[in-house]
Design a protein around this motif. Structure first.
Motif, mmCIF file in Angstrom:
data_model
loop_
_atom_site.group_PDB
_atom_site.id
_atom_site.type_symbol
_atom_site.label_atom_id
_atom_site.label_comp_id
_atom_site.label_asym_id
_atom_site.label_seq_id
_atom_site.Cartn_x
_atom_site.Cartn_y
_atom_site.Cartn_z
ATOM 1 N N THR A 16 -7.267 2.398 -1.779
ATOM 2 C CA THR A 16 -8.468 3.237 -1.689
ATOM 3 C C THR A 16 -8.244 4.641 -2.257
ATOM 4 O O THR A 16 -9.088 5.515 -2.052
ATOM 5 C CB THR A 16 -8.935 3.356 -0.225
ATOM 6 N N LEU A 17 -7.123 4.856 -2.934
ATOM 7 C CA LEU A 17 -6.893 6.167 -3.542
ATOM 8 C C LEU A 17 -8.044 6.496 -4.488
ATOM 9 O O LEU A 17 -8.526 5.616 -5.206
ATOM 10 C CB LEU A 17 -5.578 6.169 -4.333
ATOM 11 N N LEU A 27 5.179 2.050 -10.188
ATOM 12 C CA LEU A 27 6.449 1.324 -10.212
ATOM 13 C C LEU A 27 7.283 1.607 -8.963
ATOM 14 O O LEU A 27 7.916 0.702 -8.415
ATOM 15 C CB LEU A 27 7.232 1.677 -11.476
ATOM 16 N N ILE A 28 7.264 2.855 -8.513
ATOM 17 C CA ILE A 28 7.982 3.205 -7.281
ATOM 18 C C ILE A 28 7.404 2.403 -6.112
ATOM 19 O O ILE A 28 8.141 1.794 -5.325
ATOM 20 C CB ILE A 28 7.905 4.717 -7.002
ATOM 21 N N LEU A 29 6.084 2.395 -6.003
ATOM 22 C CA LEU A 29 5.432 1.636 -4.929
ATOM 23 C C LEU A 29 5.753 0.149 -5.029
ATOM 24 O O LEU A 29 6.033 -0.505 -4.023
ATOM 25 C CB LEU A 29 3.911 1.847 -4.972
ATOM 26 N N TYR A 30 5.708 -0.384 -6.238
ATOM 27 C CA TYR A 30 6.000 -1.806 -6.438
ATOM 28 C C TYR A 30 7.414 -2.141 -5.963
ATOM 29 O O TYR A 30 7.616 -3.105 -5.223
ATOM 30 C CB TYR A 30 5.830 -2.184 -7.918
ATOM 31 N N LYS A 78 5.563 7.561 0.547
ATOM 32 C CA LYS A 78 5.041 7.697 -0.823
ATOM 33 C C LYS A 78 3.514 7.609 -0.830
ATOM 34 O O LYS A 78 2.850 8.377 -1.529
ATOM 35 C CB LYS A 78 5.661 6.629 -1.733
ATOM 36 N N VAL A 79 2.947 6.696 -0.066
ATOM 37 C CA VAL A 79 1.490 6.559 -0.002
ATOM 38 C C VAL A 79 0.881 7.841 0.564
ATOM 39 O O VAL A 79 -0.108 8.361 0.022
ATOM 40 C CB VAL A 79 1.067 5.323 0.824
#
Length: 90
Positions: A16-17, A27-30, A78-79
């Motif tokens: 929902t960003l 990529l970091i989140l992945y 991170k989110v």
């Protein structure tokens, strides 16, 4: 609320960003998501002509030493950071 539930909530919340994160942040989140949900890399590195999957594999491999709990915690952080950046930019 436990860490797993908090992680799952943030995995939905990131969708929902207000704007799409940069490729670097995606990529970091992945990598953190895969480490948290699957664990260490369990596939061969994609070939050089498959750049997108190769970058995703590299992002996952970069966090391979983290425990699932560490990866969940880092993902949540991170989110939250991305939401803070989005609210400053708005």
């Amino acid at each position: 609320m436990g860490l797993k539930e908090d992680f799952e909530q943030h995995a939905e919340k990131v969708k929902t960003l207000p704007s799409s994160p940069s490729n670097e942040n995606l990529l970091i989140l992945y990598g953190l998501f895969k480490q948290a949900t699957v664990g260490p890399v369990n596939t061969a590195r994609p070939g050089i002509f498959n750049m997108k999957d190769r970058a995703k594999w590299d992002a996952w491999k970069a966090v391979e030493g983290k425990s699932k709990e560490e990866a969940m915690s880092d993902y949540i952080t991170k989110v939250k950071q991305l939401f803070e950046e989005a609210s400053i930019a708005a």
